[in-house]
Scaffold this motif. Structure first.
Motif, PDB file in Angstrom:
ATOM      1  N   LEU A 230       1.524  -6.507   9.832  1.00 29.43           N
ATOM      2  CA  LEU A 230       0.231  -7.187   9.802  1.00 29.43           C
ATOM      3  C   LEU A 230      -0.795  -6.415   8.976  1.00 29.43           C
ATOM      4  O   LEU A 230      -1.605  -7.010   8.255  1.00 29.43           O
ATOM      5  CB  LEU A 230      -0.285  -7.384  11.228  1.00 29.43           C
ATOM      6  N   TYR A 231      -0.746  -5.082   9.084  1.00 35.34           N
ATOM      7  CA  TYR A 231      -1.675  -4.261   8.306  1.00 35.34           C
ATOM      8  C   TYR A 231      -1.422  -4.448   6.809  1.00 35.34           C
ATOM      9  O   TYR A 231      -2.368  -4.628   6.032  1.00 35.34           O
ATOM     10  CB  TYR A 231      -1.525  -2.790   8.682  1.00 35.34           C
ATOM     11  N   THR A 232      -0.165  -4.406   6.396  1.00 36.58           N
ATOM     12  CA  THR A 232       0.170  -4.577   4.978  1.00 36.58           C
ATOM     13  C   THR A 232      -0.297  -5.928   4.457  1.00 36.58           C
ATOM     14  O   THR A 232      -0.875  -6.030   3.366  1.00 36.58           O
ATOM     15  CB  THR A 232       1.692  -4.427   4.768  1.00 36.58           C
ATOM     16  N   LEU A 233      -0.053  -6.974   5.228  1.00 33.42           N
ATOM     17  CA  LEU A 233      -0.484  -8.316   4.824  1.00 33.42           C
ATOM     18  C   LEU A 233      -2.002  -8.393   4.715  1.00 33.42           C
ATOM     19  O   LEU A 233      -2.545  -8.942   3.742  1.00 33.42           O
ATOM     20  CB  LEU A 233       0.024  -9.342   5.833  1.00 33.42           C
ATOM     21  N   ALA A 234      -2.696  -7.815   5.692  1.00 37.93           N
ATOM     22  CA  ALA A 234      -4.164  -7.886   5.714  1.00 37.93           C
ATOM     23  C   ALA A 234      -4.782  -7.153   4.520  1.00 37.93           C
ATOM     24  O   ALA A 234      -5.677  -7.681   3.852  1.00 37.93           O
ATOM     25  CB  ALA A 234      -4.692  -7.305   7.025  1.00 37.93           C
ATOM     26  N   VAL A 235      -4.309  -5.937   4.233  1.00 40.74           N
ATOM     27  CA  VAL A 235      -4.923  -5.165   3.150  1.00 40.74           C
ATOM     28  C   VAL A 235      -4.547  -5.738   1.785  1.00 40.74           C
ATOM     29  O   VAL A 235      -5.345  -5.656   0.831  1.00 40.74           O
ATOM     30  CB  VAL A 235      -4.546  -3.669   3.222  1.00 40.74           C
ATOM     31  N   CYS A 236      -3.369  -6.335   1.651  1.00 42.41           N
ATOM     32  CA  CYS A 236      -2.997  -6.960   0.380  1.00 42.41           C
ATOM     33  C   CYS A 236      -3.887  -8.168   0.097  1.00 42.41           C
ATOM     34  O   CYS A 236      -4.338  -8.367  -1.038  1.00 42.41           O
ATOM     35  CB  CYS A 236      -1.525  -7.377   0.392  1.00 42.41           C
ATOM     36  N   VAL A 237      -4.143  -8.962   1.116  1.00 45.11           N
ATOM     37  CA  VAL A 237      -5.013 -10.129   0.945  1.00 45.11           C
ATOM     38  C   VAL A 237      -6.442  -9.696   0.620  1.00 45.11           C
ATOM     39  O   VAL A 237      -7.082 -10.221  -0.306  1.00 45.11           O
ATOM     40  CB  VAL A 237      -4.998 -11.010   2.211  1.00 45.11           C
ATOM     41  N   SER A 238      -6.959  -8.726   1.374  1.00 43.89           N
ATOM     42  CA  SER A 238      -8.341  -8.284   1.156  1.00 43.89           C
ATOM     43  C   SER A 238      -8.511  -7.596  -0.193  1.00 43.89           C
ATOM     44  O   SER A 238      -9.504  -7.826  -0.899  1.00 43.89           O
ATOM     45  CB  SER A 238      -8.779  -7.346   2.282  1.00 43.89           C
ATOM     46  N   SER A 239      -7.549  -6.768  -0.589  1.00 41.51           N
ATOM     47  CA  SER A 239      -7.669  -6.077  -1.877  1.00 41.51           C
ATOM     48  C   SER A 239      -7.596  -7.064  -3.041  1.00 41.51           C
ATOM     49  O   SER A 239      -8.320  -6.925  -4.033  1.00 41.51           O
ATOM     50  CB  SER A 239      -6.562  -5.026  -2.018  1.00 41.51           C
ATOM     51  N   ALA A 240      -6.738  -8.093  -2.921  1.00 40.43           N
ATOM     52  CA  ALA A 240      -6.655  -9.109  -3.975  1.00 40.43           C
ATOM     53  C   ALA A 240      -7.966  -9.877  -4.091  1.00 40.43           C
ATOM     54  O   ALA A 240      -8.395 -10.232  -5.202  1.00 40.43           O
ATOM     55  CB  ALA A 240      -5.508 -10.067  -3.678  1.00 40.43           C
ATOM     56  N   SER A 256     -12.971   0.274  -3.886  1.00 42.50           N
ATOM     57  CA  SER A 256     -12.160   1.205  -3.097  1.00 42.50           C
ATOM     58  C   SER A 256     -12.868   1.586  -1.805  1.00 42.50           C
ATOM     59  O   SER A 256     -12.239   1.677  -0.739  1.00 42.50           O
ATOM     60  CB  SER A 256     -11.857   2.460  -3.918  1.00 42.50           C
ATOM     61  N   ILE A 257     -14.172   1.806  -1.893  1.00 42.04           N
ATOM     62  CA  ILE A 257     -14.947   2.136  -0.693  1.00 42.04           C
ATOM     63  C   ILE A 257     -14.936   0.977   0.294  1.00 42.04           C
ATOM     64  O   ILE A 257     -14.741   1.151   1.511  1.00 42.04           O
ATOM     65  CB  ILE A 257     -16.395   2.513  -1.072  1.00 42.04           C
ATOM     66  N   MET A 258     -15.124  -0.232  -0.231  1.00 41.27           N
ATOM     67  CA  MET A 258     -15.103  -1.420   0.638  1.00 41.27           C
ATOM     68  C   MET A 258     -13.735  -1.599   1.290  1.00 41.27           C
ATOM     69  O   MET A 258     -13.642  -1.906   2.490  1.00 41.27           O
ATOM     70  CB  MET A 258     -15.465  -2.667  -0.178  1.00 41.27           C
ATOM     71  N   GLN A 259     -12.672  -1.382   0.521  1.00 41.94           N
ATOM     72  CA  GLN A 259     -11.335  -1.534   1.073  1.00 41.94           C
ATOM     73  C   GLN A 259     -11.035  -0.451   2.106  1.00 41.94           C
ATOM     74  O   GLN A 259     -10.339  -0.696   3.095  1.00 41.94           O
ATOM     75  CB  GLN A 259     -10.293  -1.485  -0.049  1.00 41.94           C
ATOM     76  N   ALA A 260     -11.555   0.751   1.896  1.00 43.77           N
ATOM     77  CA  ALA A 260     -11.362   1.833   2.870  1.00 43.77           C
ATOM     78  C   ALA A 260     -11.979   1.456   4.214  1.00 43.77           C
ATOM     79  O   ALA A 260     -11.386   1.684   5.282  1.00 43.77           O
ATOM     80  CB  ALA A 260     -11.977   3.123   2.337  1.00 43.77           C
ATOM     81  N   ILE A 261     -13.158   0.846   4.159  1.00 41.43           N
ATOM     82  CA  ILE A 261     -13.821   0.411   5.401  1.00 41.43           C
ATOM     83  C   ILE A 261     -13.015  -0.695   6.075  1.00 41.43           C
ATOM     84  O   ILE A 261     -12.792  -0.682   7.291  1.00 41.43           O
ATOM     85  CB  ILE A 261     -15.257  -0.063   5.098  1.00 41.43           C
ATOM     86  N   LEU A 262     -12.548  -1.659   5.273  1.00 36.43           N
ATOM     87  CA  LEU A 262     -11.775  -2.774   5.833  1.00 36.43           C
ATOM     88  C   LEU A 262     -10.457  -2.303   6.443  1.00 36.43           C
ATOM     89  O   LEU A 262     -10.023  -2.829   7.475  1.00 36.43           O
ATOM     90  CB  LEU A 262     -11.496  -3.804   4.738  1.00 36.43           C
ATOM     91  N   SER A 263      -9.824  -1.315   5.829  1.00 36.00           N
ATOM     92  CA  SER A 263      -8.553  -0.808   6.357  1.00 36.00           C
ATOM     93  C   SER A 263      -8.727  -0.239   7.760  1.00 36.00           C
ATOM     94  O   SER A 263      -7.893  -0.461   8.654  1.00 36.00           O
ATOM     95  CB  SER A 263      -7.986   0.265   5.416  1.00 36.00           C
ATOM     96  N   VAL A 264      -9.810   0.507   7.951  1.00 33.80           N
ATOM     97  CA  VAL A 264     -10.096   1.060   9.278  1.00 33.80           C
ATOM     98  C   VAL A 264     -10.409  -0.063  10.267  1.00 33.80           C
ATOM     99  O   VAL A 264      -9.946  -0.049  11.416  1.00 33.80           O
ATOM    100  CB  VAL A 264     -11.274   2.063   9.197  1.00 33.80           C
ATOM    101  N   VAL A 265     -11.171  -1.057   9.799  1.00 29.58           N
ATOM    102  CA  VAL A 265     -11.517  -2.192  10.669  1.00 29.58           C
ATOM    103  C   VAL A 265     -10.257  -2.931  11.110  1.00 29.58           C
ATOM    104  O   VAL A 265     -10.126  -3.330  12.278  1.00 29.58           O
ATOM    105  CB  VAL A 265     -12.481  -3.156   9.940  1.00 29.58           C
ATOM    106  N   PHE A 266      -9.310  -3.115  10.207  1.00 30.22           N
ATOM    107  CA  PHE A 266      -8.064  -3.813  10.553  1.00 30.22           C
ATOM    108  C   PHE A 266      -7.305  -3.080  11.661  1.00 30.22           C
ATOM    109  O   PHE A 266      -6.833  -3.698  12.618  1.00 30.22           O
ATOM    110  CB  PHE A 266      -7.165  -3.945   9.316  1.00 30.22           C
ATOM    111  N   ILE A 267      -7.192  -1.752  11.529  1.00 26.48           N
ATOM    112  CA  ILE A 267      -6.449  -0.988  12.536  1.00 26.48           C
ATOM    113  C   ILE A 267      -7.173  -1.002  13.882  1.00 26.48           C
ATOM    114  O   ILE A 267      -6.534  -1.099  14.942  1.00 26.48           O
ATOM    115  CB  ILE A 267      -6.231   0.464  12.053  1.00 26.48           C
TER     116      ILE A 267
END
Length: 585
Positions: A230-240, A256-267
């Motif tokens: 689920l994490y891989t799917l979420a970050v691939c969609v958000s990064s795209a 990159s900063i925005m994606q770093a924040i989203l990655s933590v939020v997903f977990i």
């Protein structure tokens, strides 16, 4: 041989011929998928070699004192070694069903699990079947119908490489005690890097489809753990999605900063959803943030060589090509200024129309800039460059005139290849006239000879195959034709542009572009709005004279200028009168 046997033989021959033709046409794709499958199979073999026992059970399912639910026999003899100083004989009962597992028996199970001679073939075959199903899904998703574009070999190769890297690192991470936790495993998976790279080089749709495949790959490599998937799917969609809005390379830092924040939020979201504690947050949160941020920085480093090697139409490459100070656009301005101005206007029309229909506006704009670079070789034969000179086609035979007009497509494509422009731009250059008939010279030739063939007076290209190419075609014909329209009011422009679009539909020029009638309406309205503003009327001042007219050069000081209040009053009255007249018409 009877007729039935001959028919069967011909059918078999046709079948094998079609297979041979398919292989010869797609051998690059087949080879890429085959190598990816072989490498993935090797990773699965390594995984089965080091984590599974012969009985198709993970060693973690057994413990000392546990009552065995089945009997496991040793199928191979294993000698003593330094790590496991115990020998196992072939045929020996290592554990017996219904009896507690002793410390020595558990030790032997561990020895069997770590031995390369003991492979869980059932688990290995299960994962091979899983990879086969994943390969089929890959082929289904990455086809021109769903992807809405032709899949290129370079895209498949890059995605195969990224898939193997992610698959290997996930399998390797499961061997390490630090990353065996489903929440710590994503720290070492380069899913953000993969999502960024594919989205920038090949577009958002490719990145979304590849993200789904990558998530399923992680699912298989992580022994079907749901959180890393689920994490891989979420970050691939958000990064795209994030990188679709960037235009400059420096924007990658903020992405990159925005994606770093989203990655933590997903977990955090997954931990709450699956009722997990936050004891390991000190390691996981900084690790995921660092992974996401450094992925964006690494993408910046990889982009320049990959853009050059793969010659892709990435957003950064297109922004570089849109610079009006590039040598080819400067030369176009100096040698064919009328064509340059035409290209700028076509670019404005195409860009705004693509924004309205959700197509790639930047690609359409850059394609419009370069769509007529073939006219630089003979600019004097194109009317937009004949401001003060006579028309070169006046004394030419229509067939000769047509050959000169048609040549700008071939010359433009050749020039684009020399400049190593992306394929998408070259396609726009080659398709912006399709195979439509050059009506003016065809009619002129038909007046002399009624047996003239339309194909001899048609452009040599193919009809547009993408929305962007079709929009540039429509913008090109509308911008050029509307210049000849008298009194170009909004109503007259709308009717005229609709007629031009209808002609393209009737001549089958838009059949392969995937444009809908609703999108064509939006394109027409956009063209009307921009061209109506471009051709808007001007106020004729009282002292304004025709520069070619002769007369007394002296005029009173009053006629030479207005006070600001008088100017505003006059302008207001003139505009009201003009609007009233247009309304009456």
């Amino acid at each position: 041989m009877n007729k039935k046997e001959k028919s069967d033989k011909n059918g078999i021959s046709i079948f094998f011929d079609s297979i041979g033709h398919f292989i010869s046409k797609n051998w690059g794709f087949i080879l890429a998928f085959f190598l990816t499958f072989v490498v993935s199979m090797a990773i699965v073999w390594y995984d089965a070699n080091t984590t599974e026992t012969l009985a198709s059970f993970a060693i973690e399912e057994y413990e000392i004192g546990q009552v065995a639910d089945k009997t496991i026999y040793a199928t191979k003899s294993l000698p003593e070694d330094m790590r496991y100083p115990v020998a196992i004989e072939k045929g020996e009962k290592v554990i017996r069903k219904g009896f507690p597992i002793t410390e020595e028996e558990f030790f032997k199970l561990q020895k069997m699990a770590d031995s390369p001679l003991y492979v869980d073939y059932r688990a290995f075959c299960d994962k091979i079947l899983y990879l086969l199903l994943l390969s089929v899904l890959w082929i289904v998703l990455f086809n021109p119908v769903l992807l809405r574009k032709k899949v290129e070999l370079k895209e498949v190769i890059l995605e195969c490489v990224l898939f193997v890297i992610v698959f290997f690192l996930t399998s390797f991470g499961m061997k390490n005690a630090i990353f065996q936790n489903p929440y710590t495993l994503p720290v070492m998976i380069p899913s953000v890097f993969s999502g960024f790279l594919v989205a920038i080089l090949f577009g958002q749709t490719s990145a979304l489809f590849f993200g789904a495949l990558l998530a399923l790959g992680v699912l298989g490599a992580s022994s079907f753990q749901i959180v890393p998937t689920l994490y891989t799917l979420a970050v691939c969609v958000s990064s795209a999605r994030i990188v679709m809005k960037i235009e400059r390379r420096i924007d990658m830092v903020f992405a990159s900063i925005m994606q770093a924040i989203l990655s933590v939020v997903f977990i955090v979201f997954f931990k709450v959803m699956f009722n997990s504690d936050f004891n390991d947050a000190v390691f996981i949160f900084p690790g995921l943030a660092f992974n996401s941020f450094i992925s964006g920085i690494l993408v910046l480093g990889f982009l320049t060589p990959l853009e050059s090697i793969m010659n892709t139409a990435s957003v950064f490459r297109l922004m570089d090509l849109s610079d009006q100070n590039t040598p080819v656009l400067r030369k176009l301005l100096l040698t064919a200024s009328g064509t340059h101005q035409h290209c700028m206007m076509v670019a404005q029309l195409a860009e705004n129309a693509c924004k309205e229909i959700g197509a790639n506006a930047l690609l359409a704009r850059v394609g419009a800039y370069y769509h007529d670079i073939g006219k630089m070789e003979h600019p004097e034969y194109f009317t937009e460059n004949n401001i003060d000179s006579a028309n070169k086609h006046t004394d030419l035979n229509p067939s000769l005139s047509v050959s000169v007009i048609k040549s700008h497509i071939k010359l433009g494509v050749e020039k684009a290849h020399q400049l190593r422009l992306p394929k998408q731009i070259i396609d726009i250059i080659a398709e912006h006239h399709g195979n439509s008939v050059i009506t003016y010279f065809y009619n002129k030739a038909k007046d002399k000879d009624t047996n003239v063939i339309p194909e001899d007076y048609s452009y040599p290209g193919n009809p547009p195959t993408t929305k962007e190419s079709a929009v540039v075609m429509l913008a090109d014909v509308c911008e050029a034709a509307c210049k000849s329209l008298e009194k170009p009011t909004a109503q007259r422009l709308e009717k005229f542009i609709q007629e031009l679009i209808n002609k393209k539909i009737e001549s089958n020029q838009l059949d392969n572009s995937a444009l809908t009638f609703g999108e064509l309406t939006k394109i027409r309205d956009t063209f009307v709005r921009i061209l109506a503003a471009y051709y808007h009327g001007r106020i004729k001042y009282q002292n304004q004279k025709d520069p070619d007219a002769t007369g007394d050069s002296e005029s009173s000081e009053k006629d030479k200028s207005f006070t600001s209040d008088e100017d505003k009053s006059f302008s207001s009255e003139a505009k009201s009168d003009s609007i009233s007249k247009d309304g009456d018409k």
